[in-house]
Design a protein around this motif. Structure first.
Motif, PDB file in Angstrom:
ATOM      1  N   ASP A   1      21.064 -25.939 -15.651  1.00  0.00           N
ATOM      2  CA  ASP A   1      21.438 -24.573 -16.001  1.00  0.00           C
ATOM      3  C   ASP A   1      20.859 -23.625 -14.947  1.00  0.00           C
ATOM      4  O   ASP A   1      19.661 -23.351 -14.931  1.00  0.00           O
ATOM      5  CB  ASP A   1      20.896 -24.236 -17.393  1.00  0.00           C
ATOM      6  N   LEU A   2      21.724 -23.102 -14.078  1.00  0.00           N
ATOM      7  CA  LEU A   2      21.243 -22.295 -12.961  1.00  0.00           C
ATOM      8  C   LEU A   2      20.628 -20.982 -13.429  1.00  0.00           C
ATOM      9  O   LEU A   2      19.686 -20.481 -12.811  1.00  0.00           O
ATOM     10  CB  LEU A   2      22.390 -22.024 -11.981  1.00  0.00           C
ATOM     11  N   VAL A   3      21.156 -20.411 -14.513  1.00  0.00           N
ATOM     12  CA  VAL A   3      20.579 -19.172 -15.045  1.00  0.00           C
ATOM     13  C   VAL A   3      19.161 -19.438 -15.548  1.00  0.00           C
ATOM     14  O   VAL A   3      18.227 -18.667 -15.293  1.00  0.00           O
ATOM     15  CB  VAL A   3      21.456 -18.599 -16.175  1.00  0.00           C
ATOM     16  N   GLY A   4      18.994 -20.548 -16.261  1.00  0.00           N
ATOM     17  CA  GLY A   4      17.656 -20.903 -16.747  1.00  0.00           C
ATOM     18  C   GLY A   4      16.683 -21.130 -15.608  1.00  0.00           C
ATOM     19  O   GLY A   4      15.531 -20.691 -15.663  1.00  0.00           O
ATOM     20  N   VAL A   5      17.129 -21.823 -14.562  1.00  0.00           N
ATOM     21  CA  VAL A   5      16.274 -22.057 -13.396  1.00  0.00           C
ATOM     22  C   VAL A   5      15.913 -20.733 -12.737  1.00  0.00           C
ATOM     23  O   VAL A   5      14.762 -20.510 -12.341  1.00  0.00           O
ATOM     24  CB  VAL A   5      16.970 -22.993 -12.386  1.00  0.00           C
ATOM     25  N   ALA A   6      16.899 -19.806 -12.622  1.00  0.00           N
ATOM     26  CA  ALA A   6      16.635 -18.504 -12.008  1.00  0.00           C
ATOM     27  C   ALA A   6      15.616 -17.712 -12.822  1.00  0.00           C
ATOM     28  O   ALA A   6      14.709 -17.088 -12.261  1.00  0.00           O
ATOM     29  CB  ALA A   6      17.941 -17.716 -11.883  1.00  0.00           C
ATOM     30  N   LEU A   7      15.754 -17.745 -14.147  1.00  0.00           N
ATOM     31  CA  LEU A   7      14.784 -17.056 -15.012  1.00  0.00           C
ATOM     32  C   LEU A   7      13.387 -17.654 -14.843  1.00  0.00           C
ATOM     33  O   LEU A   7      12.391 -16.931 -14.725  1.00  0.00           O
ATOM     34  CB  LEU A   7      15.225 -17.158 -16.476  1.00  0.00           C
ATOM     35  N   GLY A   8      13.328 -18.988 -14.842  1.00  0.00           N
ATOM     36  CA  GLY A   8      12.039 -19.658 -14.684  1.00  0.00           C
ATOM     37  C   GLY A   8      11.408 -19.397 -13.330  1.00  0.00           C
ATOM     38  O   GLY A   8      10.186 -19.269 -13.216  1.00  0.00           O
ATOM     39  N   ALA A   9      12.231 -19.307 -12.285  1.00  0.00           N
ATOM     40  CA  ALA A   9      11.709 -19.052 -10.939  1.00  0.00           C
ATOM     41  C   ALA A   9      11.272 -17.606 -10.757  1.00  0.00           C
ATOM     42  O   ALA A   9      10.378 -17.315  -9.952  1.00  0.00           O
ATOM     43  CB  ALA A   9      12.779 -19.415  -9.906  1.00  0.00           C
ATOM     44  N   ALA A  10      11.891 -16.685 -11.501  1.00  0.00           N
ATOM     45  CA  ALA A  10      11.519 -15.272 -11.386  1.00  0.00           C
ATOM     46  C   ALA A  10      10.173 -14.979 -12.047  1.00  0.00           C
ATOM     47  O   ALA A  10       9.455 -14.060 -11.626  1.00  0.00           O
ATOM     48  CB  ALA A  10      12.611 -14.398 -12.002  1.00  0.00           C
ATOM     49  N   ALA A  11       9.818 -15.759 -13.073  1.00  0.00           N
ATOM     50  CA  ALA A  11       8.579 -15.500 -13.817  1.00  0.00           C
ATOM     51  C   ALA A  11       7.328 -15.536 -12.934  1.00  0.00           C
ATOM     52  O   ALA A  11       6.484 -14.636 -13.027  1.00  0.00           O
ATOM     53  CB  ALA A  11       8.455 -16.488 -14.976  1.00  0.00           C
ATOM     54  N   PRO A  12       7.126 -16.547 -12.061  1.00  0.00           N
ATOM     55  CA  PRO A  12       5.912 -16.545 -11.232  1.00  0.00           C
ATOM     56  C   PRO A  12       5.879 -15.395 -10.222  1.00  0.00           C
ATOM     57  O   PRO A  12       4.788 -14.930  -9.865  1.00  0.00           O
ATOM     58  CB  PRO A  12       5.961 -17.900 -10.524  1.00  0.00           C
ATOM     59  N   PHE A  13       7.039 -14.924  -9.755  1.00  0.00           N
ATOM     60  CA  PHE A  13       7.046 -13.780  -8.841  1.00  0.00           C
ATOM     61  C   PHE A  13       6.519 -12.530  -9.548  1.00  0.00           C
ATOM     62  O   PHE A  13       5.703 -11.783  -9.001  1.00  0.00           O
ATOM     63  CB  PHE A  13       8.470 -13.520  -8.326  1.00  0.00           C
ATOM     64  N   LEU A  14       6.968 -12.323 -10.790  1.00  0.00           N
ATOM     65  CA  LEU A  14       6.506 -11.158 -11.540  1.00  0.00           C
ATOM     66  C   LEU A  14       5.029 -11.295 -11.882  1.00  0.00           C
ATOM     67  O   LEU A  14       4.272 -10.317 -11.839  1.00  0.00           O
ATOM     68  CB  LEU A  14       7.340 -11.014 -12.814  1.00  0.00           C
ATOM     69  N   TYR A  15       4.590 -12.523 -12.199  1.00  0.00           N
ATOM     70  CA  TYR A  15       3.170 -12.717 -12.509  1.00  0.00           C
ATOM     71  C   TYR A  15       2.299 -12.519 -11.282  1.00  0.00           C
ATOM     72  O   TYR A  15       1.173 -12.017 -11.390  1.00  0.00           O
ATOM     73  CB  TYR A  15       2.938 -14.112 -13.095  1.00  0.00           C
ATOM     74  N   ALA A  16       2.799 -12.869 -10.100  1.00  0.00           N
ATOM     75  CA  ALA A  16       2.040 -12.635  -8.868  1.00  0.00           C
ATOM     76  C   ALA A  16       1.817 -11.142  -8.655  1.00  0.00           C
ATOM     77  O   ALA A  16       0.715 -10.711  -8.267  1.00  0.00           O
ATOM     78  CB  ALA A  16       2.774 -13.243  -7.673  1.00  0.00           C
ATOM     79  N   ILE A  17       2.842 -10.335  -8.915  1.00  0.00           N
ATOM     80  CA  ILE A  17       2.686  -8.874  -8.811  1.00  0.00           C
ATOM     81  C   ILE A  17       1.653  -8.384  -9.818  1.00  0.00           C
ATOM     82  O   ILE A  17       0.791  -7.555  -9.502  1.00  0.00           O
ATOM     83  CB  ILE A  17       4.047  -8.182  -9.045  1.00  0.00           C
ATOM     84  N   TYR A  18       1.712  -8.918 -11.022  1.00  0.00           N
ATOM     85  CA  TYR A  18       0.755  -8.569 -12.091  1.00  0.00           C
ATOM     86  C   TYR A  18      -0.684  -8.855 -11.661  1.00  0.00           C
ATOM     87  O   TYR A  18      -1.584  -8.040 -11.854  1.00  0.00           O
ATOM     88  CB  TYR A  18       1.149  -9.368 -13.332  1.00  0.00           C
ATOM     89  N   ILE A  19      -0.897 -10.016 -11.059  1.00  0.00           N
ATOM     90  CA  ILE A  19      -2.242 -10.406 -10.644  1.00  0.00           C
ATOM     91  C   ILE A  19      -2.764  -9.519  -9.524  1.00  0.00           C
ATOM     92  O   ILE A  19      -3.907  -9.054  -9.562  1.00  0.00           O
ATOM     93  CB  ILE A  19      -2.265 -11.883 -10.205  1.00  0.00           C
ATOM     94  N   VAL A  20      -1.946  -9.285  -8.513  1.00  0.00           N
ATOM     95  CA  VAL A  20      -2.388  -8.465  -7.381  1.00  0.00           C
ATOM     96  C   VAL A  20      -2.719  -7.052  -7.855  1.00  0.00           C
ATOM     97  O   VAL A  20      -3.719  -6.456  -7.434  1.00  0.00           O
ATOM     98  CB  VAL A  20      -1.312  -8.442  -6.270  1.00  0.00           C
ATOM     99  N   LEU A  21      -1.915  -6.517  -8.763  1.00  0.00           N
ATOM    100  CA  LEU A  21      -2.202  -5.203  -9.335  1.00  0.00           C
ATOM    101  C   LEU A  21      -3.507  -5.236 -10.116  1.00  0.00           C
ATOM    102  O   LEU A  21      -4.358  -4.351  -9.983  1.00  0.00           O
ATOM    103  CB  LEU A  21      -1.047  -4.786 -10.255  1.00  0.00           C
TER     104      LEU A  21
END
Length: 302
Positions: A146-166
């Motif tokens: 499921d490409l949508v599911g993979v895209a959602l799962g791959a986007a989560a660590p990018f958003l968490y990386a921003i959260y951590i740096v902030l």
């Protein structure tokens, strides 16, 4: 003895975080929506943390600027958790858990960009290991097509990386459990607003699936968070972060045992590379940032 206690606490936390997405699958089978499930998780966590800190007389509100930033972090965490748990609805929790653990290498990379640090060999190695590991697993651990599911799962660590740096920039003067309580409260409020706007809050479904909903809230919220920060208080952020990389392994095993499916040798190799890449990313970020590991104030990634 205290070090052993610290390691045990972080291991318990990793197990709790690791089984949480598998428990969420059973909540979804009762028709529970993502906002409903996460409101229960963050709402209960916020109440327990606030009551506990008040009882211990450790509830001290930070300065206004820090409060505002922690509130913003709660909104970002709301988005990250929504991506993560929406991905669990569509693809295997095992794959989602492995995708999430791209975040340490992404944090190291983002920190090198934001802080204008030299891109070290450790950061590059972390990125290579993590992405090669995901490539070996992608589309192979059950439900990965499921490409949508993979895209959602791959986007989560990018958003968490921003959260951590902030969080690294503003939260070091705030006790971790206080910042966790504020982030949980902000995230819970965000899910209330999101649920009301989208009409996706369903108390009836939550009552029908109250066992898995309570499991996500208690196991993946209260137990996981409090054990991690208690263990981190003994071990320090870097060692606690390294031990917590057991989380995706737990998710892979729990998915296989509870939901069925087996892993090939290449899939296990991919999972191992993701974990090693995460450890290298933790150490690379700690080295860049004065021995400070990628654990932002206010919760773990999942």
């Amino acid at each position: 003895m205290s070090l052993l206690r610290g390691y045990l606490l972080v291991v318990v936390s990793a197990i709790a975080f690791g089984v949480m997405p598998v428990i969420a699958v059973f909540a979804y089978r009762h028709g529970v929506s993502v906002p409903t499930l996460l409101l229960a998780r963050f709402g209960l966590s916020a109440v327990v943390l606030v009551v506990g800190l008040a009882a211990l007389r450790r509830l001290r509100l930070p300065a206004t600027r820090a409060m505002l930033v922690l509130g913003l972090m709660g909104v970002i965490y709301c988005g990250q958790s929504s991506l993560y748990f929406s991905a669990v609805q569509r693809i295997s929790p095992a794959l989602v858990g492995l995708l999430l653990y791209l975040y340490p290498s992404l944090v190291a990379l983002l920190s090198s960009i934001v802080n204008h640090d030299r891109l070290t060999r450790g950061v590059v190695l972390s990125l290579v290991l993590s992405f090669v590991g995901i490539a070996l697993c992608l589309g192979r651990i059950g439900g990965g097509s499921d490409l949508v599911g993979v895209a959602l799962g791959a986007a989560a660590p990018f958003l968490y990386a921003i959260y951590i740096v902030l969080g690294d920039r503003v939260g070091r003067g705030v006790p971790p459990l206080v910042s966790s309580a504020l982030v949980c409260a902000s995230a819970a409020l965000s899910f209330v607003v999101t649920g009301l706007v989208t009409s996706s809050l369903d108390v009836g479904a939550a009552l029908r699936g109250w066992v898995p909903v309570a499991g996500v809230a208690v196991v993946g919220g209260v137990i996981a968070v409090t054990c991690f920060f208690a263990g981190m208080g003994v071990l320090g952020a870097t060692r606690a972060s390294i031990v917590s990389t057991a989380e995706p392994v737990v998710t892979v095993l729990a998915t296989a045992l509870v939901l069925g499916g087996t892993l090939s040798g290449l899939q296990w190799l991919g999972a191992a590379l993701v974990v090693v890449g995460a450890i290298v990313g933790v150490r690379a970020h700690a080295g860049q940032d004065g021995a400070h590991a990628p654990v932002a104030p206010g919760l773990r990634p999942s």
